[in-house]
Structures are given as structure tokens and as C-alpha cells.
Design a protein around this motif. Structure first.
Motif, short mmCIF file in Angstrom:
data_model
loop_
_atom_site.label_atom_id
_atom_site.label_comp_id
_atom_site.label_asym_id
_atom_site.label_seq_id
_atom_site.Cartn_x
_atom_site.Cartn_y
_atom_site.Cartn_z
N CYS A 1 2.19 -3.62 3.01
CA CYS A 1 2.09 -2.98 1.60
C CYS A 1 3.25 -1.85 1.48
O CYS A 1 3.33 -1.57 0.27
CB CYS A 1 0.76 -2.33 1.55
N SER A 2 4.13 -1.69 2.44
CA SER A 2 5.21 -0.82 2.33
C SER A 2 4.93 0.51 1.53
O SER A 2 5.45 0.64 0.19
CB SER A 2 6.40 -1.73 1.67
N PRO A 3 4.30 1.34 1.91
CA PRO A 3 4.06 2.62 1.25
C PRO A 3 5.10 3.29 0.70
O PRO A 3 6.21 3.43 1.22
CB PRO A 3 2.95 3.43 2.21
N LEU A 4 5.17 3.95 -0.57
CA LEU A 4 6.24 4.63 -1.07
C LEU A 4 5.69 6.02 -1.40
O LEU A 4 4.55 6.34 -1.58
CB LEU A 4 6.60 4.25 -2.32
N PRO A 5 6.55 7.16 -1.30
CA PRO A 5 6.34 8.58 -1.45
C PRO A 5 5.54 8.47 -2.99
O PRO A 5 6.11 7.78 -3.76
CB PRO A 5 7.24 9.20 -1.36
N GLY A 6 4.28 9.02 -3.35
CA GLY A 6 3.51 9.07 -4.45
C GLY A 6 2.24 7.83 -4.32
O GLY A 6 1.58 8.34 -5.20
N ASP A 7 2.22 7.00 -3.26
CA ASP A 7 1.14 6.17 -3.49
C ASP A 7 0.07 7.00 -2.46
O ASP A 7 0.42 7.94 -1.78
CB ASP A 7 1.47 4.95 -2.46
N ARG A 8 -1.22 6.81 -2.80
CA ARG A 8 -2.31 7.21 -1.87
C ARG A 8 -2.42 6.49 -0.80
O ARG A 8 -2.36 4.97 -0.70
CB ARG A 8 -3.64 7.21 -2.94
N ILE A 9 -2.40 7.11 0.37
CA ILE A 9 -2.19 6.40 1.63
C ILE A 9 -3.31 6.93 2.54
O ILE A 9 -3.84 7.78 2.58
CB ILE A 9 -0.86 6.81 2.46
N VAL A 10 -3.53 5.94 3.70
CA VAL A 10 -4.44 6.07 4.68
C VAL A 10 -3.96 5.71 5.98
O VAL A 10 -3.04 4.84 5.98
CB VAL A 10 -5.79 5.42 4.41
N GLY A 11 -4.40 6.28 7.10
CA GLY A 11 -3.96 5.63 8.44
C GLY A 11 -4.94 4.95 9.18
O GLY A 11 -6.04 5.40 9.14
N LEU A 12 -4.63 4.11 9.98
CA LEU A 12 -5.31 2.92 10.73
C LEU A 12 -5.02 3.22 12.30
O LEU A 12 -3.55 2.79 12.44
CB LEU A 12 -5.57 1.86 10.31
N LEU A 13 -5.67 3.89 13.12
CA LEU A 13 -5.42 3.98 14.46
C LEU A 13 -5.50 2.66 15.12
O LEU A 13 -6.77 2.11 15.21
CB LEU A 13 -6.14 4.86 15.24
N GLN A 14 -4.56 2.01 15.74
CA GLN A 14 -4.55 0.71 16.33
C GLN A 14 -4.30 1.03 17.81
O GLN A 14 -3.26 1.71 18.15
CB GLN A 14 -3.22 -0.19 15.81
N GLU B 1 -1.03 3.24 12.05
CA GLU B 1 -0.13 2.55 10.86
C GLU B 1 -0.50 3.36 9.56
O GLU B 1 -1.61 3.59 9.34
CB GLU B 1 -0.90 1.12 10.85
N VAL B 2 0.44 3.24 8.83
CA VAL B 2 0.24 3.91 7.34
C VAL B 2 0.19 2.82 6.34
O VAL B 2 1.12 1.94 6.25
CB VAL B 2 1.50 4.83 6.91
N HIS B 3 -0.84 2.46 5.48
CA HIS B 3 -1.11 1.98 4.56
C HIS B 3 -1.24 2.56 3.23
O HIS B 3 -2.03 3.66 3.18
CB HIS B 3 -2.33 0.82 4.66
N THR B 4 -1.03 1.67 1.98
CA THR B 4 -1.57 2.40 0.83
C THR B 4 -3.28 1.84 0.76
O THR B 4 -3.35 1.12 1.26
CB THR B 4 -0.97 1.40 -0.58
N ILE B 5 -4.05 2.70 0.05
CA ILE B 5 -5.46 2.66 0.06
C ILE B 5 -5.59 1.31 -0.56
O ILE B 5 -6.89 0.95 -0.61
CB ILE B 5 -6.00 3.73 -0.52
N PHE B 6 -4.86 0.69 -1.28
CA PHE B 6 -5.14 -0.52 -1.95
C PHE B 6 -4.67 -1.86 -1.31
O PHE B 6 -4.66 -2.85 -1.79
CB PHE B 6 -4.64 -0.62 -3.48
N CYS B 7 -4.30 -1.46 -0.06
CA CYS B 7 -3.69 -2.76 0.84
C CYS B 7 -4.80 -3.73 1.04
O CYS B 7 -5.86 -3.39 1.49
CB CYS B 7 -2.90 -2.31 2.12
#
Length: 739
Positions: A600-613, A619-625
Motif C-alpha cells: 500500500c506504500s503509505p505516504l505522510p498524511g495517510d492514516r496508518i497502522v502497524g502490524l507486528l510480524q 510493518e506500516v500499512h495504510t488503514i485501508f490496505c
């Protein structure tokens, strides 16, 4: 890209008699000698000075005074317009102004002078600090803001005379981001729209010229059609005994651009470029006229809005409707009285009036018009009172300024205005900060609903209170208003300070053990002085927050140390510290690696969430990924709430992927490349996905600053004649989310 300097000759300087005559139109008891003394004093003080255009500097302050008179401001405010630069730019003092004029004028000039250094600097923090000063100044007297807005308006009208393109763009951006939204906030629409268009002209001249040219063509094409619609409406109203006047309202260039940008439309798809404003005598006649029009022509149901029954927070009142009018022409109508029209165009400035041989702000008239418009400024004061650094204040303030409205009610019927997309938690914080802190749940229209539920117009919201003041994990992501986020962040700062202290102590102890030494806090006294900390607790807290690294501490405690070891642990620490420049979150403790997801290639300004793998870090994802759907059932402790840091929003450059469908025309790619370049983007890679005789699908990797920059690029690309559609690849839902 910015436009070339204007070459139009300067406007003539208005005389004192012209200024007094302008005030006399709305305040016949004006003290002409007082105004003339202010005029002559300002002319004398500024006499040696010149503007960039070569005209006398006094021409600027005289023009500002005329704009204030056009807004029908009181004499003290108009004279402040004449004198607002005398203390900052001449030998005059505040004592001189008090002696020559009045305490009121001197105090207003003092308020405006404190904002004299408001121009946007290269540092984002400087802008944030100046916005804080602006909020403090205008919270005591809104006339300070009105003078500053008129000052900025005249500066924008003459911006083309500034030779440096970089400075013109810098001033235009600040105007668009700060001054125009504040003008809209207090309802001075006539100033707001002109500021927006003037800033747009310098920030994106290609788009401005394209839209202006198309508007001119439409004007030529539809002139007769507009006249026929006007005559038909007036004829029906006259037959019903309603006296009215009607005039066309053409959508402004910047407003059209925002709709193209926000909704992904083409110019031809915008249905409300032309609308009509219908002015009647009494409020009751607004509804009568609406009934006549709806009985004459079919209305478009989803396009009806009643802002008389439920005014906008800045006291804007009007009926909005769209009908299929004569000859099946789609017609948008705004129906209001003369008084409503004055408030719609002049906002808070419409409430200065002649009364009892004086001319001043009429609180009773403001209340009758729907309430105190200055209430719109109070959320900024509340955000300021929540503390936090200037960048955080700027972030929250912009959330408050750039938002459409939704209207919800308390169980007692009190109206709460919120930005579109606001949640019950936003609602709770809008009612009172402590209510927000103690929220455990909410009922919307009598049914218990999740706190993340977006509110709709007319919802009745009941907040369920609890006993705790510690916000659960992820609360900030349940809100969209600057007021709520500022309050939550303050509470988080308070509740997490001990945690940061603990993490800082662990980091310091770990750093000392890595050096083969034992941490003794008494040995840190000299280091505290070198690092400009007052106490060991302040040092630990800064380390826990990631503001100070372990190496910073060791360098301060052991000056001149040499550490050539580059083992895996050190490299991980370096990578982690670098990542924290761009992303922050409660779950990012030391030792956890951080990387951005390619899906999803997050960009500054996107709402983001982290997933611990496992074995890979966060991993940093956009919340709409879409990929996150695979992990819905995993344990909650593997999810990390994240947010962008000011450093990322100010300095990061990221790659965004755009998928476009284009006509198979000669020069199509060149057209897109030129458009991307004009909008400060850079194409890193181009790939053809498929091609037919008429169309081809392309994929572009483009360097952008943040999600808003990407949205701006997408809107510009969609305006290219060869482009059928253009969307962000992999995270389409975030484009509207960044608004």
C-alpha cells in the motif's frame, strides 16, 4: 510552479475625502477630522518608503483602510488599517498613537503589529509558532484578525510585483492554508474566496488559467440560457406576490479545482458551475419562494439543504435546492433575505452597525442572526490550551479549519457542529473535554453504537460515561477533530510520562552496559548541563520519547569517546532511530525494527497502522490496505497504533504509484510529464500495462511529499485532455481521507 510577476500599473491612491465618503455611506456620524488625522499621520510616517511595485508604501495602508470601509467596519478599525504598519516600519510608537488618536486604536495596532512577522518561513515550526500568536491575539478582539485579513488581501492583490517566485509561492501557500480558512471561519466569504483564488493563481497558474479559460467559454455559451432561467423564476415569484431579486453566481476557480481534486470529476461533470441567488424580503418568504419553485419544477431531493433551520457554525443561513428548470436545465438556487446575504458575504463584519449615535458591534443583532460567530474561534484557543509542541498545534488547527460540517444534537436538543466524518468521541470532546476523557460508549438515536461510527446530520448522541481518565489504546484514531485529538494527546502525555521515564532508564542502562560501565545517576550531572536538561527525569523522558538517543547520552557523559564497533545491535538502533523520524506510536519500543509495506506504500498524511510480524518487526500499512483483511482474526496485541511525525510531513519524499487510463493520442505521455513537473512531482518509473487502438493503461511511480501532494497531482492529471481516469494504486480510499 508560480506565475510571472504582474505588469499591471498600480491602482490610484484613495484620498482622505474618498475614504471618509465611503464610511459616511453606512455611518453618517463619522468623525471626518479623526479619520483625516489618521490618514495624514500614516502618509507622513510612510512618506520615504516604497513598495516592490515602485509606488509609495502609503498606497498599501490606504488600500487596506478602503477594504475595511467596504466591509463597513467601525472608525477605529478603519484607522487601524491606516496605521497598522506605522509602529513596525516607522519611527512612530504606541505612545504616539495613544496620544494622537485613542487607546482603542493603539491597542488594535499593537495586536496587528504582534502578527507582523506572520509570513511563512522555510521552517514549518516557525509557521506553527506564529499561528499560536495569531490565535492569542484574535481571541481578545476579532478586529485584529479582520485588519490582518484585509492587509493580506491587498498584499495578495499585488503579489505579482514580488520578483522572487519562491517568495510569491511561499506567501500564497500560507494564505491558502491559514488566512483563507480563518476568513471562512468567521464568515467573511467575500474575502475568503478572493484570497483562495489569488493564492491558487500563484501556486498552480496552469490549472488557474485552464479553469478561467473554460469559465469564460461557458459564460459566452450560456449567457442567454442564464438570462432565460432568471426571467422564468422571477415571473413565477411575481405571480405569487413575492418581491425578489435574482442574480447568477458563478463558481470560483479555486472552488472548481477543489471539487475536481476531491471528487475526481472532470470539468464537464461539475453540475453547479452556475447557480442563482434569490433574495427576498422576509425569512418566511424564503420558504414560500421555495414552495413556488418546487411546485413549478421538479427538485433533486438529495440536493436540498435547510441552513435557515440549522445555520452553519459561522451563522450562514440560506435554503439550497436544485431543480430541473426551464428547458430541462439543471438549476441550483440559494434562497435568502438581504440580512442573510450580508452575513453570508461579510460574516462577523456584518454585525457592526449604526445604533444610538454610535457605530459598533451589535451583539443583539448577532444573536438574532443565529448566535455569536466568534464561537468559531474558540476551538483554536482550546487546542492551544491543551499544550503540546507548535507542530502538533498546527496539525490540529488545520484539522479544524479544513472541514465540511455535520450537525448532531445532544439528548436535550443542543446543536453540536462537527466536521464531516466526526464520531461520537469527537462529539463528546466538543461538548466538554472531561466528558471526552470519561467516555466509555455512546448511543446514537437511542441505539448503542461503536465510538468509531461516523455521525450523520440530525443524529441524537448520548454519551455513556465511565470512571477512568486513561484513554484506551488507539483512541486518537477514533477521532478526526483537532480539538479531540489535542485533548487526547495531552491526556496521553500525562498518563504515559511514567512509561517514557521507565523506557528511558532502560535505554540509558543498556547503553552503559554496552560500554562495559555501570549507570550511576549522580555521574550524569555534568552530562545534564551539556545536554541542557534540568533533571535526570527530563533526560530519561526525552530518551523514552525518542528525542535523545543512547549515543547522544554516551557522547555527553564520555566526551571524545571513540566507538568503531558496528555490530548488528548498533545497526538496528540506528535504523530504529531513523524510522522514528517519520513514524511514532506507543508500541514502537526500542529494538523493534520498522519498515513500510510495499502493498500500500503509505505516504505522510495517510492514516496508518502497524502490524507486528514475527521475526520481521513492525510493518506500516495504510488503514485501508486490502492485505490487512488477512489479519483480522489475529491477537490485538500485534496491532500498533501509529502516526506520522512532523519531520515526515515536512521533509519526507516518498514514491506513490498511480494507475491511469489514457486516450491513445500523440503527446499524451508528454502532457502528463509536463503536468507532474508543474505540480512539483517527479516521475521515477513508467510502465505500460495494456494498450488498444483507442486507450492504454499506464502505471506511474511518482515522487511526492505526502498524501495531499498526491491528491493535488491526481487532480491535475485528471484535467489533462488525454486522461480518462487516474487513481492511486493500492490505497484508493485514502485520497479523500486526507482531506
Amino acid at each position: 510552479m508560480t506565475s510571472a510577476p504582474d505588469t499591471e500599473p498600480p491602482a490610484p491612491i484613495p484620498s482622505a475625502d474618498e475614504l471618509i465618503a465611503r464610511i459616511d455611506r453606512y455611518f453618517p456620524a463619522v468623525d471626518g477630522d479623526f479619520v483625516r488625522r489618521a490618514y495624514d499621520f500614516a502618509e507622513l510616517m510612510h512618506r520615504p518608503q516604497k513598495r516592490q511595485s515602485g509606488e509609495p508604501y502609503f498606497a498599501h495602508v490606504a488600500a487596506v483602510a478602503m477594504i475595511l470601509a467596504d466591509l463597513k467596519m467601525d472608525v477605529a478599525t478603519v484607522c487601524t488599517g491606516l496605521l497598522h504598519d506605522t509602529v513596525e516600519d516607522t519611527e512612530a510608537t504606541f505612545e504616539d498613537l495613544t496620544r494622537e488618536f485613542s487607546d482603542e486604536v493603539s491597542t488594535l495596532v499593537n495586536g496587528v503589529t504582534k502578527l507582523g512577522q506572520m509570513e511563512l518561513r522555510s521552517k514549518r515550526t516557525k509557521q506553527a509558532e506564529n499561528l499560536q500568536k495569531l490565535v492569542v491575539a484574535i481571541s481578545s478582539d476579532v478586529r485584529v484578525l479582520i485588519v490582518k485579513l484585509c492587509d493580506r488581501l491587498h498584499n495578495m492583490r499585488t503579489l505579482g510585483h514580488i520578483p522572487r517566485a519562491e517568495k510569491r509561492e511561499r506567501i500564497a501557500r500560507e494564505t491558502l492554508e491559514i488566512y483563507a480558512p480563518l476568513a471562512r471561519r468567521i464568515g467573511i466569504n467575500r474575502v475568503c474566496v478572493e484570497l483562495e483564488d489569488l493564492a491558487f493563481k500563484h501556486i498552480n497558474p496552469a490549472a488557474y488559467e485552464s479553469i478561467t479559460r473554460r469559465l469564460h467559454d461557458l459564460r459566452q455559451t450560456h449567457a442567454e440560457e442564464v438570462s432565460n432561467v432568471s426571467e422564468a423564476i422571477v415571473e413565477r415569484l411575481n405571480a405569487s406576490g413575492i418581491d425578489s431579486r435574482i442574480f447568477g453566481r458563478e463558481k470560483r476557480p479555486y472552488s472548481i479545482w477543489r471539487k475536481l481534486e476531491r471528487k475526481g470529476l472532470t470539468f464537464e461533470e461539475i453540475a453547479d458551475i452556475y447557480a442563482f441567488r434569490l433574495i427576498v424580503t422576509e425569512p418566511d418568504e424564503c420558504y414560500t419562494a421555495l414552495g413556488v419553485i418546487h411546485q413549478s419544477w421538479r427538485c433533486v431531493p438529495e440536493r436540498f439543504r435547510d441552513f435557515i433551520s440549522v445555520p452553519k457554525p459561522n451563522n450562514y443561513r440560506s435554503l439550497h435546492t436544485t431543480v430541473i428548470g426551464p428547458n430541462s436545465v439543471r438549476v441550483e438556487l440559494q434562497i435568502r433575505t438581504e440580512g442573510m446575504e450580508a452575513v453570508a458575504e461579510s460574516g462577523v463584519a456584518a454585525h457592526w452597525r449604526y445604533k444610538d449615535k454610535s457605530y459598533s458591534y451589535d451583539e443583539e443583532a448577532a444573536a438574532e442572526a443565529g448566535g455569536d460567530p466568534l464561537e468559531r474561534l474558540r476551538p483554536f484557543v482550546e487546542i492551544l490550551n491543551q499544550g503540546g509542541d507548535p507542530d502538533e498545534f498546527l496539525e490540529h488547527a488545520k484539522l479544524e479549519m479544513f472541514a465540511d460540517q455535520v450537525y448532531a444534537f445532544t439528548p436535550k436538543g443542543d446543536l453540536i457542529a462537527l466536521p464531516t466524518g466526526a464520531t461520537p468521541l469527537d462529539f463528546a470532546y466538543a461538548v466538554h473535554t472531561e466528558l471526552g476523557h470519561h467516555t466509555e460508549g455512546a448511543k446514537v438515536n437511542g441505539r448503542e453504537r461503536p465510538l468509531r461510527t461516523p455521525l450523520r446530520n440530525g443524529d441524537v448522541v448520548q454519551i455513556i460515561k465511565g470512571g477512568t481518565r486513561k484513554p484506551p489504546k488507539g483512541w486518537e484514531n477514533l477521532t478526526i477533530t483537532g480539538r479531540a485529538r489535542a485533548a487526547i494527546r495531552r491526556l496521553v502525555r500525562e498518563s504515559e510520562r511514567e512509561e517514557f521515564l521507565r523506557i528511558g532508564r532502560i535505554m540509558a542502562d543498556h547503553a552503559f552496559r554496552r560500554e562495559g560501565r555501570t549507570l550511576i545517576e549522580e555521574d550524569l550531572e555534568e552530562a545534564l548541563s551539556r545536554m541542557e536538561f534540568g533533571t535526570v527525569e527530563e533526560l530519561y523522558e526525552s530518551m523514552g520519547r525518542g528525542r535523545v538517543t543512547s549515543n547522544d547520552l554516551l557522547d555527553a557523559v564520555f566526551p571524545g569517546r571513540l566507538d568503531d564497533r558496528e555490530d548488528v545491535t548498533d545497526r538496528a538502533l540506528i535504523e530504529d532511530e531513523k524510522a522514528r523520524l517519520y513514524v511514532r506510536g506507543r508500541g514502537l519500543t526500542e529494538g523493534i525494527t520498522l519498515h513500510f509495506a510495499e502493498c500500500c506504500s503509505p505516504l505522510p498524511g495517510d492514516r496508518i497502522v502497524g502490524l507486528l510480524q514475527p521475526d520481521r518487526g513492525v510493518e506500516v500499512h495504510t488503514i485501508f490496505c486490502e492485505r490487512l483483511a488477512q489479519f483480522e482474526e489475529i491477537s490485538g496485541d500485534r496491532w500498533v497504533d501509529l502516526a506520522w511525525t512532523p519531520e515526515a510531513e515536512a521533509n519526507a519524499v516518498s514514491i506513490a504509484r498511480i494507475k491511469a487510463i489514457m486516450h491513445n493520442n500523440t503527446g499524451a505521455l508528454a502532457d502528463i510529464a509536463r503536468t507532474v513537473g508543474e505540480n512539483r512531482g517527479n516521475i521515477a518509473q513508467v510502465k505500460t500495462l495494456s494498450r488498444t487502438a483507442d486507450f492504454f493503461d499506464m502505471e506511474f511511480d511518482i515522487e511526492v511529499f505526502d498524501a495531499r501532494h498526491l491528491a493535488n497531482l491526481l487532480a491535475a492529471i485528471r484535467m489533462c485532455d488525454s486522461v480518462v481516469s487516474a487513481e492511486r494504486f493500492g490505497a484508493d480510499a485514502t485520497e479523500d481521507d486526507v482531506r
